[in-house]
Design a protein around this motif. Structure first.
Motif, mmCIF file in Angstrom:
data_model
loop_
_atom_site.group_PDB
_atom_site.id
_atom_site.type_symbol
_atom_site.label_atom_id
_atom_site.label_comp_id
_atom_site.label_asym_id
_atom_site.label_seq_id
_atom_site.Cartn_x
_atom_site.Cartn_y
_atom_site.Cartn_z
ATOM 1 N N ARG A 251 0.819 -1.214 0.000
ATOM 2 C CA ARG A 251 0.000 0.000 0.000
ATOM 3 C C ARG A 251 0.859 1.274 0.000
ATOM 4 O O ARG A 251 0.395 2.348 -0.375
ATOM 5 C CB ARG A 251 -0.922 0.006 1.212
ATOM 6 C CG ARG A 251 -0.224 0.240 2.541
ATOM 7 C CD ARG A 251 -1.173 0.113 3.718
ATOM 8 N NE ARG A 251 -1.600 -1.261 3.907
ATOM 9 C CZ ARG A 251 -2.739 -1.611 4.495
ATOM 10 N NH1 ARG A 251 -3.562 -0.688 4.921
ATOM 11 N NH2 ARG A 251 -3.051 -2.882 4.649
ATOM 12 N N TYR A 252 2.116 1.145 0.440
ATOM 13 C CA TYR A 252 2.978 2.326 0.545
ATOM 14 C C TYR A 252 3.669 2.699 -0.770
ATOM 15 O O TYR A 252 4.227 3.783 -0.889
ATOM 16 C CB TYR A 252 4.063 2.082 1.601
ATOM 17 C CG TYR A 252 3.547 2.060 3.018
ATOM 18 C CD1 TYR A 252 3.376 3.246 3.737
ATOM 19 C CD2 TYR A 252 3.219 0.863 3.646
ATOM 20 C CE1 TYR A 252 2.903 3.232 5.039
ATOM 21 C CE2 TYR A 252 2.745 0.835 4.944
ATOM 22 C CZ TYR A 252 2.587 2.025 5.640
ATOM 23 O OH TYR A 252 2.107 2.003 6.932
ATOM 24 N N LEU A 253 3.641 1.804 -1.745
ATOM 25 C CA LEU A 253 4.466 2.000 -2.935
ATOM 26 C C LEU A 253 4.063 3.221 -3.758
ATOM 27 O O LEU A 253 4.907 3.869 -4.381
ATOM 28 C CB LEU A 253 4.432 0.734 -3.795
ATOM 29 C CG LEU A 253 5.103 -0.479 -3.148
ATOM 30 C CD1 LEU A 253 4.857 -1.737 -3.969
ATOM 31 C CD2 LEU A 253 6.599 -0.241 -2.967
ATOM 32 N N LYS A 254 2.784 3.545 -3.748
ATOM 33 C CA LYS A 254 2.348 4.705 -4.539
ATOM 34 C C LYS A 254 2.979 5.997 -4.023
ATOM 35 O O LYS A 254 3.120 6.975 -4.770
ATOM 36 C CB LYS A 254 0.829 4.816 -4.537
ATOM 37 C CG LYS A 254 0.202 5.126 -3.191
ATOM 38 C CD LYS A 254 -1.309 5.228 -3.314
ATOM 39 C CE LYS A 254 -1.963 5.550 -1.963
ATOM 40 N NZ LYS A 254 -3.427 5.649 -2.093
ATOM 41 N N GLN A 255 3.385 6.008 -2.752
ATOM 42 C CA GLN A 255 4.009 7.221 -2.204
ATOM 43 C C GLN A 255 5.375 7.479 -2.828
ATOM 44 O O GLN A 255 5.837 8.620 -2.883
ATOM 45 C CB GLN A 255 4.134 7.116 -0.683
ATOM 46 C CG GLN A 255 2.794 7.099 0.031
ATOM 47 C CD GLN A 255 2.954 7.252 1.534
ATOM 48 O OE1 GLN A 255 3.754 8.050 1.999
ATOM 49 N NE2 GLN A 255 2.191 6.470 2.299
ATOM 50 N N LEU A 256 6.039 6.419 -3.279
ATOM 51 C CA LEU A 256 7.333 6.600 -3.942
ATOM 52 C C LEU A 256 7.149 7.365 -5.251
ATOM 53 O O LEU A 256 7.971 8.213 -5.613
ATOM 54 C CB LEU A 256 7.991 5.251 -4.199
ATOM 55 C CG LEU A 256 8.297 4.401 -2.957
ATOM 56 C CD1 LEU A 256 8.940 3.078 -3.381
ATOM 57 C CD2 LEU A 256 9.203 5.150 -1.988
ATOM 58 N N LYS A 257 6.067 7.058 -5.951
ATOM 59 C CA LYS A 257 5.765 7.800 -7.180
ATOM 60 C C LYS A 257 5.447 9.254 -6.840
ATOM 61 O O LYS A 257 5.834 10.173 -7.567
ATOM 62 C CB LYS A 257 4.585 7.164 -7.908
ATOM 63 C CG LYS A 257 4.797 5.705 -8.308
ATOM 64 C CD LYS A 257 5.795 5.562 -9.429
ATOM 65 C CE LYS A 257 5.210 6.004 -10.754
ATOM 66 N NZ LYS A 257 6.136 5.712 -11.885
ATOM 67 N N GLY A 258 4.770 9.450 -5.719
ATOM 68 C CA GLY A 258 4.458 10.809 -5.297
ATOM 69 C C GLY A 258 5.694 11.611 -4.940
ATOM 70 O O GLY A 258 5.671 12.850 -4.968
ATOM 71 N N LEU A 259 6.788 10.919 -4.599
ATOM 72 C CA LEU A 259 8.054 11.589 -4.294
ATOM 73 C C LEU A 259 8.907 11.792 -5.534
ATOM 74 O O LEU A 259 10.059 12.226 -5.426
ATOM 75 C CB LEU A 259 8.833 10.769 -3.249
ATOM 76 C CG LEU A 259 8.226 10.725 -1.844
ATOM 77 C CD1 LEU A 259 8.997 9.745 -0.961
ATOM 78 C CD2 LEU A 259 8.220 12.116 -1.210
ATOM 79 N N GLY A 260 8.349 11.456 -6.700
ATOM 80 C CA GLY A 260 9.037 11.758 -7.941
ATOM 81 C C GLY A 260 9.701 10.591 -8.629
ATOM 82 O O GLY A 260 10.324 10.759 -9.683
ATOM 83 N N ALA A 261 9.613 9.380 -8.042
ATOM 84 C CA ALA A 261 10.248 8.219 -8.675
ATOM 85 C C ALA A 261 9.667 7.997 -10.062
ATOM 86 O O ALA A 261 8.447 7.986 -10.250
ATOM 87 C CB ALA A 261 10.049 6.972 -7.817
ATOM 88 N N SER A 262 10.537 7.839 -11.038
ATOM 89 C CA SER A 262 10.072 7.620 -12.407
ATOM 90 C C SER A 262 9.639 6.181 -12.626
ATOM 91 O O SER A 262 8.801 5.893 -13.485
ATOM 92 C CB SER A 262 11.177 7.986 -13.406
ATOM 93 O OG SER A 262 12.343 7.198 -13.163
ATOM 94 N N LYS A 263 10.217 5.262 -11.824
ATOM 95 C CA LYS A 263 9.892 3.845 -11.995
ATOM 96 C C LYS A 263 10.041 3.132 -10.651
ATOM 97 O O LYS A 263 11.045 3.315 -9.957
ATOM 98 C CB LYS A 263 10.814 3.212 -13.029
ATOM 99 C CG LYS A 263 10.460 1.784 -13.417
ATOM 100 C CD LYS A 263 11.395 1.299 -14.525
ATOM 101 C CE LYS A 263 11.029 -0.076 -15.035
ATOM 102 N NZ LYS A 263 11.955 -0.531 -16.110
ATOM 103 N N VAL A 264 9.054 2.336 -10.301
ATOM 104 C CA VAL A 264 9.099 1.516 -9.094
ATOM 105 C C VAL A 264 9.033 0.051 -9.505
ATOM 106 O O VAL A 264 8.069 -0.382 -10.140
ATOM 107 C CB VAL A 264 7.945 1.849 -8.126
ATOM 108 C CG1 VAL A 264 7.938 0.877 -6.943
ATOM 109 C CG2 VAL A 264 8.065 3.282 -7.627
#
Length: 352
Positions: A251-264
């Motif tokens: 559930r936390y992974l979408k926050q990485l995209k919110g921090l600007g990650a281009s790819k998870v």
């Protein structure tokens, strides 16, 4: 002559002790030759018994240590060691009997600790607590493991405050003692103190040896600490524990995209890959058995981190209850009712 023989024996014992923990099979070969050459040498049987414990050959260990006791009946360590063999065989009464004999011969805090562990196994918790406290007294309050063991008793009794005090005391004695940090994490979690719980749970990386597999396969110099910018970066996240944990903490992974990650990229077990591909924020899944595969072609990434470190790294500790995983399709209500009724009938028949 006798002096030459003694030198050979002393050298053999030195090698056995050196190899006991790292190469027990090699140590056993030497020890077997030693007791064959000097059949009345009680320390040889004592060492061979320790080797059998290390090899988890507890039945053989009992037989060998009995011989050591015959040759040296006042050696307290022999009674302690045979008790540990019995404990691993589930023979707790015999373990207790022999630890009592060890204590009769030597007032050693380790014997009290081991005796307390046996009483814990048979759920005589008050007796176990008294023995752990005696061990701590004899030790001079210097061994964090004793406090950790005592805290474990209080944990089983669900006295979380006393358990916490014990684990904190262990940390005071040795701030690097990983077991007390991990047990303290569990205690905080059970008390609902998620922040302290996840902070302490970071010690699991050093505590659980099975996580060493990830250390070998992942570049530790690229470990994300929650502070580096993820803008336009590829982040590799790996679910290092059970299937349920992978599902829960995704559930936390979408926050990485919110921090600007281009790819998870999520490294997950194959059993849940199809589910993880539907998680918001997951761009790619990666399946590989790092436990058995020696050479793995890892995807390229800028940063890597463990999935169960997400709450700690993101400083997001409070459960929100927000849905994060949607079903593949929405069934009509009547279909849900039929599915429930079938499951209910099956459950009733199973438990009847």
């Amino acid at each position: 002559d006798q002096e030459k023989t003694q030198k050979i024996v002393d050298h053999a014992v030195e090698v056995i002790k050196e190899k006991l923990m790292t190469s027990p099979v090699y140590a056993e070969v030497i020890c077997q030759q030693l007791v064959k050459a000097v059949p009345e040498y009680h320390d040889g049987y004592h060492l061979l018994g320790l080797i059998k414990q290390r090899l988890q050959q507890y039945d053989e260990g009992v037989t060998i240590i009995k011989r050591a006791i015959e040759l040296d009946p006042e050696n307290a360590d022999n009674y302690n060691n045979i008790a540990l063999c019995y404990a691993n065989l589930g023979e707790y009464d015999l373990a207790i009997e022999n630890l009592d004999k060890a204590i009769e011969r030597k007032n050693n805090y380790l014997y009290y600790n081991n005796l307390a562990l046996q009483y814990r196994q048979i759920r005589e918790y008050d007796r176990a607590i008294d023995l752990f406290e005696k061990a701590i007294e004899l030790n001079g309050n210097q061994d964090p493991q004793l406090w950790n063991n005592l805290g474990g008793i209080y944990g089983e009794l669900k006295d979380l405050e006393k358990a916490k005090k014990c684990f904190l005391r262990a940390n005071e004695i040795d701030p690097t003692f990983t077991a007390s940090h991990v047990d303290l994490a569990f205690t905080y979690h059970l008390q609902g103190d998620w922040q302290k719980g996840f902070e302490e749970y970071e010690w699991r990386v050093e505590h659980f040896k099975q996580l060493d597999h990830y250390k070998r396969h992942y570049n530790m110099s690229k470990k994300w600490d929650g502070q580096q910018s993820l803008q336009d970066k590829t982040v590799m996240v790996y679910g290092e524990q059970g299937l349920g944990d992978v599902i829960q903490f995704s559930r936390y992974l979408k926050q990485l995209k919110g921090l600007g990650a281009s790819k998870v990229i999520l490294h997950c077990p194959q059993a849940v890959e199809s589910i993880m591909q539907r998680i918001e924020g997951v761009d790619e899944t990666f399946v590989a058995d790092i436990t058995n595969d020696k050479e793995i072609d890892m995807p390229e990434y800028d940063y890597q981190c463990m999935l169960m470190s997400m709450p700690y790294l993101l400083k997001d500790y409070e459960p929100t209850g927000e849905p994060y995983l949607k079903p593949l399709a929405t069934l009509p209500l009547e279909d849900y009712k039929d599915s429930f009724n079938r499951a209910h009938v099956h459950a009733n028949s199973f438990f009847s």
